[in-house]
Design a protein around this motif. Structure first.
Motif, mmCIF file in Angstrom:
data_model
loop_
_atom_site.group_PDB
_atom_site.id
_atom_site.type_symbol
_atom_site.label_atom_id
_atom_site.label_comp_id
_atom_site.label_asym_id
_atom_site.label_seq_id
_atom_site.Cartn_x
_atom_site.Cartn_y
_atom_site.Cartn_z
ATOM 1 N N VAL A 6 -5.233 -55.040 9.455
ATOM 2 C CA VAL A 6 -4.369 -54.159 8.870
ATOM 3 C C VAL A 6 -4.788 -52.756 8.721
ATOM 4 O O VAL A 6 -5.884 -52.544 8.540
ATOM 5 N N GLY A 7 -3.858 -51.872 9.067
ATOM 6 C CA GLY A 7 -4.060 -50.352 8.879
ATOM 7 C C GLY A 7 -3.300 -49.984 7.588
ATOM 8 O O GLY A 7 -2.181 -50.221 7.730
ATOM 9 N N LEU A 27 -5.891 -56.295 0.277
ATOM 10 C CA LEU A 27 -5.774 -56.863 1.635
ATOM 11 C C LEU A 27 -7.272 -57.319 2.205
ATOM 12 O O LEU A 27 -7.029 -58.222 3.010
ATOM 13 N N SER A 28 -8.143 -56.566 1.879
ATOM 14 C CA SER A 28 -9.503 -56.941 2.731
ATOM 15 C C SER A 28 -10.184 -58.410 2.166
ATOM 16 O O SER A 28 -10.905 -58.856 3.014
ATOM 17 N N GLU A 29 -9.550 -58.886 1.219
ATOM 18 C CA GLU A 29 -9.775 -60.244 0.907
ATOM 19 C C GLU A 29 -9.263 -61.235 1.874
ATOM 20 O O GLU A 29 -9.773 -62.239 1.919
ATOM 21 N N ASP A 32 -8.776 -58.202 8.008
ATOM 22 C CA ASP A 32 -9.520 -57.265 8.387
ATOM 23 C C ASP A 32 -9.092 -56.017 8.359
ATOM 24 O O ASP A 32 -7.677 -55.878 8.610
ATOM 25 N N MET A 33 -9.457 -54.855 7.884
ATOM 26 C CA MET A 33 -9.116 -53.562 7.745
ATOM 27 C C MET A 33 -9.533 -52.602 9.225
ATOM 28 O O MET A 33 -10.443 -52.944 9.665
ATOM 29 N N THR A 34 -8.767 -51.941 9.436
ATOM 30 C CA THR A 34 -8.562 -50.954 10.647
ATOM 31 C C THR A 34 -8.343 -49.525 10.415
ATOM 32 O O THR A 34 -7.143 -49.486 9.689
ATOM 33 N N ASN A 35 -9.012 -48.609 10.891
ATOM 34 C CA ASN A 35 -8.344 -47.098 10.883
ATOM 35 C C ASN A 35 -7.755 -46.740 12.152
ATOM 36 O O ASN A 35 -7.248 -45.465 12.189
ATOM 37 N N ASP A 36 -7.595 -47.772 13.003
ATOM 38 C CA ASP A 36 -6.976 -47.392 14.288
ATOM 39 C C ASP A 36 -5.660 -48.174 14.271
ATOM 40 O O ASP A 36 -5.453 -49.504 14.463
ATOM 41 N N PRO A 37 -4.459 -47.448 14.105
ATOM 42 C CA PRO A 37 -3.248 -48.192 14.157
ATOM 43 C C PRO A 37 -2.764 -48.915 15.396
ATOM 44 O O PRO A 37 -2.102 -49.742 15.383
ATOM 45 N N ASN A 41 -2.206 -55.210 13.162
ATOM 46 C CA ASN A 41 -1.148 -56.110 13.270
ATOM 47 C C ASN A 41 -0.174 -55.959 12.223
ATOM 48 O O ASN A 41 1.043 -56.297 12.531
ATOM 49 N N ILE A 42 -0.755 -55.394 11.285
ATOM 50 C CA ILE A 42 0.248 -54.912 10.168
ATOM 51 C C ILE A 42 -0.226 -53.394 9.817
ATOM 52 O O ILE A 42 -1.238 -53.246 9.518
ATOM 53 N N ILE A 43 0.837 -52.731 9.567
ATOM 54 C CA ILE A 43 0.729 -51.330 9.320
ATOM 55 C C ILE A 43 1.367 -51.085 7.827
ATOM 56 O O ILE A 43 2.666 -51.410 7.855
ATOM 57 N N LEU A 44 0.850 -50.392 6.932
ATOM 58 C CA LEU A 44 1.288 -50.106 5.522
ATOM 59 C C LEU A 44 1.001 -48.507 5.394
ATOM 60 O O LEU A 44 0.064 -47.986 5.714
ATOM 61 N N VAL A 45 2.372 -48.025 5.058
ATOM 62 C CA VAL A 45 2.369 -46.628 4.745
ATOM 63 C C VAL A 45 2.537 -46.397 3.299
ATOM 64 O O VAL A 45 3.909 -46.917 2.881
ATOM 65 N N ASN A 46 1.672 -45.893 2.665
ATOM 66 C CA ASN A 46 1.822 -45.549 1.153
ATOM 67 C C ASN A 46 2.301 -44.097 1.128
ATOM 68 O O ASN A 46 1.944 -43.116 1.155
ATOM 69 N N THR A 47 3.705 -44.243 0.564
ATOM 70 C CA THR A 47 4.596 -43.140 0.842
ATOM 71 C C THR A 47 4.505 -41.908 -0.552
ATOM 72 O O THR A 47 4.262 -42.404 -1.532
#
Length: 445
Positions: A6-7, A27-29, A32-37, A41-47
Motif C-alpha cells: 500500500v502507498g 494499514l501496516s498491521e 506492507d507499505m511502500t513509497n513507490d506507487p 497494489n493499493i494507493i490511498l490519496v488523503n485529500t
C-alpha cells in the motif's frame, strides 16, 4: 503468500498528516507499505479541500494515481480526507477511477472497505458527518522520529465567513488531556524531541471538556515528559491568548518562544465581515503584551487579501499594520470562494488580478522586514535541530522556525551530524528567510 503493498499520499495541512499517520499505522498491521506507487497494489490519496488550489491539487493527484491502475500493479484506488468528506457521492460519480471513498470520520472502515473491494470487486463509499468523532490511534511518523505534530482538538466553532472547515470537520471538540499525554509519552519514547501542538484553534483547548481554557496546563504536563526538548504551539487566536498561556510560554524552558497567530486581517470592517471575533484593538493589545512578556518572542501570522468588499483603504490599513508590527514570519493567501460559506454568497467579490497584486505587495514588504530582522541575528548563537546534511553542509531549524513554513539554518561542519541531533550554531550571514552559520561550542543564549 506475499502481502499486498500500500502507498499513501498525504496532501494538505499538518492535521491531515496526522490522519495519514494514523491510517498508515492501521494499514501496516495487515499490508506492507511502500513509497513507490509503481510497486503499490493499493494507493490511498488523503485529500485536502480547504481552498480551490488545494482541491485542484487533490483532484490532479487522484487522476495521476489512476494512471497507475492502467500501467502498474495498482488495483484499488482510495480517496480519503476533506475533499471526499465535502463532496461525497458527487466526487465518486465524477471520478469513476476511485474504488473507495472515505470521509474524515470513517477511517475505522478502511480495512473492511479494502477487503470488500478485493473480494467483491465493487465500489465503497462512507462519508459520515460527526460532531463527536476524533481520529486517534497508533501512528507511523512521516516527519522523522525527532519531530511530531499532536492534534489537541478537532473541528471548529468560530464560523468564519470564508471557511468550510466546520462543514467538513464539525464542531470544536477537545481531546482528553490524558490521551494527549499518553501520545506524547509514546512519541518521547520513540526519540521525539519536538512536539508541535495543532488544532483549528489551539487557544480554546479544554473549554468544552473542562469548562475553561486549559492549554497552559496541557503544555506544562507535556514539558514534564522525558526526551521532549521543544514544545511548539501553532494556530493560536490572538484575541484568545490568556495571561496564563502567555505566562506558560514565557516561563517554561521547553516551550519555543514562537507563537503563530493567524489574524487574517486588521481592518475592523473586514474582520467583522469575515465574522472574526477579534478586532484591531485587542489584536494589537495582545501582540504588545506577548512581546513584553516573552523574551525572544518570534511571531508568525497569516493574512487573507481580496476578501469580498476589501477596499483600497482597508488594504492600505493592512499594509501599514504590517510595516509597523514587523512580524517575524508572515504568510499571505488570496481569498478563495468556497461552496457553502457565507462569503461565497457575498456580491462584492474582488477581481483575481487585484488579489494577485495585493498578495505580491504584502510579500515584498515582508521580504524586506524579514531580511532586516535576520540581519540583526548575525553573530547570535542558536540551538539548532538538525534535519539533514549534504556533504559538509547541514541544515536545520532553531526555535524561531516551524517545519515547512519558515526558513532554514544552513551550517558547515567537518563532523557529520545525524537528523534529530541538536547542535550549537553561530550565525554568520543572513538571507531574506534563511540563515547561514558555523558550528560552535559556546553556550546557547
Amino acid at each position: 503468500m506475499e502481502k499486498l503493498k500500500v502507498g499513501v499520499i498525504n496532501l494538505g495541512c499538518d492535521k491531515n498528516r496526522i490522519d495519514s499517520e494514523i491510517i498508515i499505522g492501521s494499514l501496516s498491521e495487515r499490508y506492507d507499505m511502500t513509497n513507490d506507487p509503481k510497486l503499490a497494489n493499493i494507493i490511498l490519496v488523503n485529500t485536502c479541500g480547504f481552498i480551490e488550489s488545494s482541491k485542484q491539487e487533490s483532484i490532479d493527484t487522484i487522476l495521476e494515481m489512476s494512471e497507475y491502475k492502467k500501467k502498474y500493479k495498482c488495483t484499488v484506488l482510495i480517496a480519503t480526507g476533506c475533499l471526499t468528506q465535502r463532496y461525497g457521492a458527487e466526487l465518486l460519480e465524477l471520478m469513476p477511477e476511485l474504488d473507495i471513498m472515505l470521509g474524515v470520520n470513517d477511517y475505522n472502515k478502511l480495512l473492511s472497505s479494502i477487503e470488500e473491494v478485493l473480494l467483491k470487486n465493487t465500489k465503497v463509499q462512507h462519508c459520515t458527518y460527526s460532531d463527536e468523532n476524533i481520529n486517534e490511534g497508533e501512528r507511523v511518523l512521516t516527519t522523522g522520529t525527532y519531530s511530531a505534530y499532536i492534534r489537541i482538538s478537532e473541528g471548529c466553532d468560530n464560523a468564519c465567513a470564508y471557511c468550510a472547515i466546520p462543514l467538513i470537520r464539525g464542531k470544536y471538540r477537545s481531546r482528553k488531556m490524558e490521551n494527549i499525554l499518553q501520545e506524547a509519552k509514546g512519541l518521547g519514547q520513540q526519540g521525539c524531541k519536538e512536539i508541535i501542538l495543532v488544532a483549528q484553534d489551539t487557544t480554546r483547548y479544554g473549554i468544552d471538556l473542562y469548562g475553561k481554557k486549559t492549554l497552559h496546563k496541557l503544555i506544562r504536563e507535556i514539558s514534564k515528559i522525558n526526551g521532549i526538548q521543544w514544545i511548539r504551539v501553532l494556530y493560536c487566536y490572538a484575541e484568545e491568548m490568556t495571561d496564563e498561556i502567555i505566562n506558560e510560554i514565557a516561563t517554561n524552558d521547553k516551550v519555543c518562544k514562537y507563537v503563530d497567530i493567524p489574524i487574517q486581517h486588521i481592518s475592523d470592517d473586514i474582520l467583522k465581515s469575515m465574522r472574526r471575533k477579534g478586532r484591531k484593538n485587542i489584536i494589537t493589545e495582545n501582540i504588545n503584551k506577548m512581546r513584553t512578556s516573552i523574551v525572544g518572542l518570534n511571531l508568525r501570522t497569516t493574512l487573507i487579501v481580496g476578501f469580498p468588499g476589501e477596499t483600497e483603504e482597508n488594504f492600505e490599513e493592512l499594509k501599514q499594520f504590517i510595516v509597523e508590527t514587523k512580524f517575524d514570519k508572515l504568510g499571505v493567501f488570496k481569498y478563495s470562494m468556497e461552496d457553502g460559506t457565507v462569503a461565497s454568497e457575498m456580491t462584492n467579490q474582488i477581481p483575481e488580478e487585484i488579489k494577485v497584486k495585493r498578495e505580491e505587495e504584502l510579500m515584498i514588504i515582508q521580504q524586506g522586514i524579514s531580511k532586516e530582522l535576520n540581519s540583526k541575528k548575525i553573530g547570535k548563537i542558536y540551538k539548532v535541530l538538525v534535519e539533514g546534511v549534504d556533504g559538509k553542509t547541514h541544515f536545520g531549524r532553531n526555535y524561531e522556525m516551524a517545519p515547512e513554513v519558515d526558513g532554514t539554518i544552513f551550517f558547515e561542519s567537518d563532523v557529520v551530524y545525524n537528523k534529530g541531533e541538536f547542535v550549537v550554531v553561530k550565525v554568520t550571514k543572513a538571507l531574506e528567510y534563511d540563515l547561514i552559520g558555523v558550528v560552535c561550542y559556546e553556550p546557547c543564549e
